[in-house]
Design a protein around this motif. Sequence first.
Motif, PDB file in Angstrom:
ATOM      1  N   ASN A 321     -22.602 -48.344  73.453  1.00 44.02           N
ATOM      2  CA  ASN A 321     -23.941 -48.936  73.543  1.00 44.02           C
ATOM      3  C   ASN A 321     -24.478 -48.919  74.970  1.00 44.02           C
ATOM      4  O   ASN A 321     -25.687 -48.833  75.180  1.00 44.02           O
ATOM      5  CB  ASN A 321     -23.917 -50.369  73.012  1.00 44.02           C
ATOM      6  N   ALA A 322     -23.580 -49.014  75.930  1.00 42.95           N
ATOM      7  CA  ALA A 322     -24.014 -49.121  77.325  1.00 42.95           C
ATOM      8  C   ALA A 322     -24.600 -47.814  77.871  1.00 42.95           C
ATOM      9  O   ALA A 322     -25.253 -47.823  78.907  1.00 42.95           O
ATOM     10  CB  ALA A 322     -22.851 -49.569  78.209  1.00 42.95           C
ATOM     11  N   VAL A 323     -24.347 -46.702  77.181  1.00 43.27           N
ATOM     12  CA  VAL A 323     -24.906 -45.423  77.634  1.00 43.27           C
ATOM     13  C   VAL A 323     -25.704 -44.746  76.517  1.00 43.27           C
ATOM     14  O   VAL A 323     -25.894 -43.539  76.519  1.00 43.27           O
ATOM     15  CB  VAL A 323     -23.807 -44.461  78.144  1.00 43.27           C
ATOM     16  N   ASP A 324     -26.153 -45.551  75.577  1.00 43.29           N
ATOM     17  CA  ASP A 324     -26.872 -44.981  74.434  1.00 43.29           C
ATOM     18  C   ASP A 324     -28.316 -44.701  74.835  1.00 43.29           C
ATOM     19  O   ASP A 324     -29.135 -45.607  74.953  1.00 43.29           O
ATOM     20  CB  ASP A 324     -26.812 -45.953  73.255  1.00 43.29           C
ATOM     21  N   ASP A 325     -28.609 -43.421  75.035  1.00 38.33           N
ATOM     22  CA  ASP A 325     -29.942 -43.054  75.547  1.00 38.33           C
ATOM     23  C   ASP A 325     -30.885 -42.642  74.418  1.00 38.33           C
ATOM     24  O   ASP A 325     -31.949 -42.085  74.680  1.00 38.33           O
ATOM     25  CB  ASP A 325     -29.819 -41.914  76.567  1.00 38.33           C
ATOM     26  N   ARG A 326     -30.510 -42.877  73.174  1.00 40.23           N
ATOM     27  CA  ARG A 326     -31.362 -42.416  72.074  1.00 40.23           C
ATOM     28  C   ARG A 326     -32.683 -43.183  72.042  1.00 40.23           C
ATOM     29  O   ARG A 326     -32.744 -44.385  72.274  1.00 40.23           O
ATOM     30  CB  ARG A 326     -30.639 -42.577  70.737  1.00 40.23           C
ATOM     31  N   THR A 327     -33.720 -42.449  71.698  1.00 41.71           N
ATOM     32  CA  THR A 327     -35.046 -43.056  71.577  1.00 41.71           C
ATOM     33  C   THR A 327     -35.148 -43.756  70.219  1.00 41.71           C
ATOM     34  O   THR A 327     -34.332 -43.510  69.328  1.00 41.71           O
ATOM     35  CB  THR A 327     -36.124 -41.962  71.621  1.00 41.71           C
ATOM     36  N   PRO A 328     -36.164 -44.606  70.049  1.00 43.67           N
ATOM     37  CA  PRO A 328     -36.347 -45.230  68.732  1.00 43.67           C
ATOM     38  C   PRO A 328     -36.492 -44.185  67.615  1.00 43.67           C
ATOM     39  O   PRO A 328     -36.001 -44.399  66.504  1.00 43.67           O
ATOM     40  CB  PRO A 328     -37.632 -46.054  68.899  1.00 43.67           C
ATOM     41  N   GLU A 329     -37.111 -43.052  67.910  1.00 52.64           N
ATOM     42  CA  GLU A 329     -37.222 -42.001  66.885  1.00 52.64           C
ATOM     43  C   GLU A 329     -35.856 -41.435  66.528  1.00 52.64           C
ATOM     44  O   GLU A 329     -35.517 -41.260  65.358  1.00 52.64           O
ATOM     45  CB  GLU A 329     -38.121 -40.851  67.381  1.00 52.64           C
ATOM     46  N   GLU A 330     -35.058 -41.172  67.550  1.00 53.61           N
ATOM     47  CA  GLU A 330     -33.725 -40.616  67.289  1.00 53.61           C
ATOM     48  C   GLU A 330     -32.843 -41.619  66.544  1.00 53.61           C
ATOM     49  O   GLU A 330     -31.970 -41.241  65.766  1.00 53.61           O
ATOM     50  CB  GLU A 330     -33.066 -40.201  68.603  1.00 53.61           C
ATOM     51  N   MET A 331     -33.088 -42.893  66.788  1.00 50.22           N
ATOM     52  CA  MET A 331     -32.276 -43.922  66.122  1.00 50.22           C
ATOM     53  C   MET A 331     -32.775 -44.224  64.716  1.00 50.22           C
ATOM     54  O   MET A 331     -32.166 -45.009  63.995  1.00 50.22           O
ATOM     55  CB  MET A 331     -32.256 -45.198  66.956  1.00 50.22           C
ATOM     56  N   GLY A 332     -33.888 -43.630  64.352  1.00 53.47           N
ATOM     57  CA  GLY A 332     -34.391 -43.856  63.001  1.00 53.47           C
ATOM     58  C   GLY A 332     -35.251 -45.099  62.882  1.00 53.47           C
ATOM     59  O   GLY A 332     -35.559 -45.546  61.776  1.00 53.47           O
ATOM     60  N   LYS A 345     -25.260 -41.168  66.281  1.00 58.34           N
ATOM     61  CA  LYS A 345     -24.340 -41.832  67.220  1.00 58.34           C
ATOM     62  C   LYS A 345     -24.828 -41.700  68.653  1.00 58.34           C
ATOM     63  O   LYS A 345     -25.526 -40.753  69.002  1.00 58.34           O
ATOM     64  CB  LYS A 345     -22.960 -41.174  67.175  1.00 58.34           C
ATOM     65  N   SER A 346     -24.354 -42.621  69.464  1.00 55.81           N
ATOM     66  CA  SER A 346     -24.548 -42.549  70.913  1.00 55.81           C
ATOM     67  C   SER A 346     -23.850 -41.311  71.468  1.00 55.81           C
ATOM     68  O   SER A 346     -22.953 -40.742  70.834  1.00 55.81           O
ATOM     69  CB  SER A 346     -23.952 -43.815  71.537  1.00 55.81           C
ATOM     70  N   ARG A 347     -24.228 -40.924  72.667  1.00 55.29           N
ATOM     71  CA  ARG A 347     -23.523 -39.789  73.274  1.00 55.29           C
ATOM     72  C   ARG A 347     -22.104 -40.174  73.713  1.00 55.29           C
ATOM     73  O   ARG A 347     -21.305 -39.304  74.085  1.00 55.29           O
ATOM     74  CB  ARG A 347     -24.345 -39.149  74.401  1.00 55.29           C
ATOM     75  N   TYR A 348     -21.798 -41.452  73.692  1.00 53.35           N
ATOM     76  CA  TYR A 348     -20.411 -41.930  73.852  1.00 53.35           C
ATOM     77  C   TYR A 348     -19.979 -42.409  72.475  1.00 53.35           C
ATOM     78  O   TYR A 348     -20.451 -43.457  72.003  1.00 53.35           O
ATOM     79  CB  TYR A 348     -20.364 -43.087  74.856  1.00 53.35           C
ATOM     80  N   ALA A 349     -19.137 -41.663  71.805  1.00 50.27           N
ATOM     81  CA  ALA A 349     -18.758 -42.022  70.428  1.00 50.27           C
ATOM     82  C   ALA A 349     -17.542 -41.208  70.011  1.00 50.27           C
ATOM     83  O   ALA A 349     -17.126 -40.282  70.704  1.00 50.27           O
ATOM     84  CB  ALA A 349     -19.911 -41.737  69.474  1.00 50.27           C
ATOM     85  N   SER A 350     -16.992 -41.582  68.862  1.00 48.24           N
ATOM     86  CA  SER A 350     -15.898 -40.779  68.327  1.00 48.24           C
ATOM     87  C   SER A 350     -16.426 -39.375  68.036  1.00 48.24           C
ATOM     88  O   SER A 350     -17.613 -39.193  67.750  1.00 48.24           O
ATOM     89  CB  SER A 350     -15.350 -41.421  67.058  1.00 48.24           C
ATOM     90  N   ASN A 351     -15.537 -38.369  68.123  1.00 46.39           N
ATOM     91  CA  ASN A 351     -16.047 -37.021  67.946  1.00 46.39           C
ATOM     92  C   ASN A 351     -16.425 -36.767  66.495  1.00 46.39           C
ATOM     93  O   ASN A 351     -15.895 -37.369  65.578  1.00 46.39           O
ATOM     94  CB  ASN A 351     -15.114 -35.945  68.515  1.00 46.39           C
ATOM     95  N   SER A 352     -17.392 -35.875  66.325  1.00 45.41           N
ATOM     96  CA  SER A 352     -18.062 -35.747  65.037  1.00 45.41           C
ATOM     97  C   SER A 352     -17.699 -34.494  64.282  1.00 45.41           C
ATOM     98  O   SER A 352     -18.183 -34.286  63.173  1.00 45.41           O
ATOM     99  CB  SER A 352     -19.571 -35.764  65.249  1.00 45.41           C
ATOM    100  N   THR A 353     -16.868 -33.659  64.880  1.00 52.53           N
ATOM    101  CA  THR A 353     -16.489 -32.460  64.131  1.00 52.53           C
ATOM    102  C   THR A 353     -15.109 -31.985  64.575  1.00 52.53           C
ATOM    103  O   THR A 353     -14.601 -32.402  65.615  1.00 52.53           O
ATOM    104  CB  THR A 353     -17.554 -31.348  64.301  1.00 52.53           C
TER     105      THR A 353
END
Length: 706
Positions: A321-332, A345-353
């Motif tokens: 959460n401390a480095v979550d740079d997503r915009t309101p649009e990206e967050m839905g 997900k935030s750019r700091y998160a568990s890997n997705s693939t």
Amino acid sequence: MGLLALGTALDWPDAKKQADHVRSWGIRQLLEIWNKAKGKERDAMLWGDEVEYLVVTYSEDDPKVLLSLRQADILAALAGDKDLAKAAHTPNGFAAQLSQPPPVFHPEFGRFMLEATPGKPWGIEFKELLEVEPNMKLRRIIAKEHMRPNEHPITLTTFPTLGSPGVFSSPHYPPSGSRLRSQFVPDEIANPHIRFPTLAANIRSRRGRKVQVNVPVFRDELTPWPWKDPTVNYDLHQWPEDDDVRNGAAPDNFIHMDAMAFGMGSCCLQITFQAKNLTEGRQMYDQLSPLGPIMLALTAATPIYKGFLADTDVRWNQISNAVDDRTPEEMGEKPLVNDRWRIPKSRYASNSTYISEDPRLRPEYLDPDLVIDESIKQQLVDGGMDDRLATHFAHLFIRDPIVIFSEDLQELDLNKTDHFENIQSTNWQHMRFKPPPADNSIGWRVEFRPMEIQITDFENAAFAVFIVLITRVILSYNLNFYIPIKRVDENMETAHARDAVLDRRFYFRRNLFRPSRSSASGASTPTTNPSRPPTPTGPVEDEYRLMSVNEIINGTAYARATKFKTKPQSTSTPETETETDETQDDDTEDEDFFPGLIPLVESYLDSVNIDVQTRCQLARYLDLIRLRASGELCTAARWIRQLVASHPRYARDSVVGEEITRDLVEAVIRVGEGGAEQGGCGGNGKVVGGRGREVRGVRELLGRFL
Ligand code: ADP
Ligand code: MG
Ligand code: MG
Ligand code: MG
Ligand code: MG
Ligand code: MG
């Protein structure tokens, strides 16, 4: 990496305009490395650890402990010390046996932090595993020697009262700064190198509001309920972002934090492996991925934020959460108009693939909704990269570069990787796949990133060595840990729960030796035929089940034998019965048999040539992990909770005040440096705090290893 780039850092609106530019150059640099390095073979099996420290001030007579902001001075003192090589001759002696050059110290985000790595990576020899702990102790001693007498490097994940007024050695209060715009911490908290404040400011700016780090508060007997974070100021009008809390950023029953420092100011233990080639690196990345949440739960060490007990035990989501740079649009939160995607997900998160071309990787394990940049993927594929790895990088490249130096945009240098690293190194996932550097001098590497830092070097060495050994087992037995990647995400959430290591269950693959359950008849033996071809597959859901950390680490047999004997008693938790699923646990028929990772490591060690002394020392590390997994020893998080709960100044209201913090930090210093002073664990079993008081409860943390 990239830390020393100097120049003019662009503020967000200008940086955003250059994002495509940086991405396209980054991709060209990536393809350059790919073409140079994809055929690299026979790189050595090397690995290295990273240990992060908080620097605190403490002295026996001082009623306060503070965070020291002297990172730059301390690093300068270390860098300027020509005798650092000779520091191996500390009075403690043990360092003299090291075959290593002096350790390397690095800056970190927080100006109150340090990082230290070994002087060169560790090799493949088992004997070298015994050098890790003395080397970590040496790093702590050297760091301490370059500090003021009242400064100490401690390996606590977070400073318990970070964000309360007056916790810094230089008086930066009241907080106020144009970069962070935090109402709790000053800008001076960040490393002054332009990269760090720019990172924080541009994340905030891209996001359109401050980051929101909300942690559920632990509800103790006398905690007011609903609980309102008493430190939040709703009447500030200095920055536009001061409106955030008036717009609901600080919900009831959550500890509210509002700056990058609350996440990136935490310390962790990371391990990087070099693979012999690309294929092996991709295999290691995939197979270690499902272990991430298990190791996060097992290393839990973060029960306090901003002076309050939290209802979670680990740091991970707070950094996210401390480095979550997503915009309101990206967050839905708003319809997509300006941005390209919803991003889950935030750019700091568990890997997705997953990234391997292993035939055991069933398509069902992948996330069908993975967000990728199709045009970037196409460029990579056109450049000769296979679909799966191109997908991985096309996912990382959905992010914008956050810190851009205008000087770097003049000319594309294919002998560098700076633009690639700009995106790569700000995708903070629990695994990182590290391509070789531009000069191709080292190999493909994989970094294991989820673990929390432990209080003593004995524990940090134990967890580092365990990950090394489990990696060797994975490669030797060709183990298969695959579960759907979405289940790994769920496990990551599960790992946050208070005492998750004891009370929660994690999705885990039933049979590590066979591709699918349809062939699982006698699942019990670690002896295996690694060359067994893939067999027909059944439903994916049959391949895994929920298991406790005890079952995963120690195996079902050990877990059944230890489960009810050993749960450490909490003094502050109203101990609700958590054993509601006994029947479920006991109906383990043979098909639920799981051998356990430690027994697998042991059978592997039995199969290799290893001297008795080395084997004994490794056994101590495995024992620590075994006992943590079974609950016979408690996690740092539990130990800290107990220390708080039994403190005379604790009022059962979730508040961790100055005096408790002081005594906690004192205990952490004593325990951490105690091990170092003794030159190893196995002292007299007592850790004595200030004024001769014994530090309470250390036996529950370290048992006979004290
Ligand atoms: P980062 O912060 O980007 O993860 P660091 O340079 O701080 O990287 O440390 C990474 C770790 O990798 C260190 O422990 C270092 O010793 C280790 N390391 C360096 N080179 C190699 C290599 N070729 N193979 C494996 N590990 C390596
Ligand atoms: Mg780093
Ligand atoms: Mg590092
Ligand atoms: Mg670091
Ligand atoms: Mg690292
Ligand atoms: Mg991701």
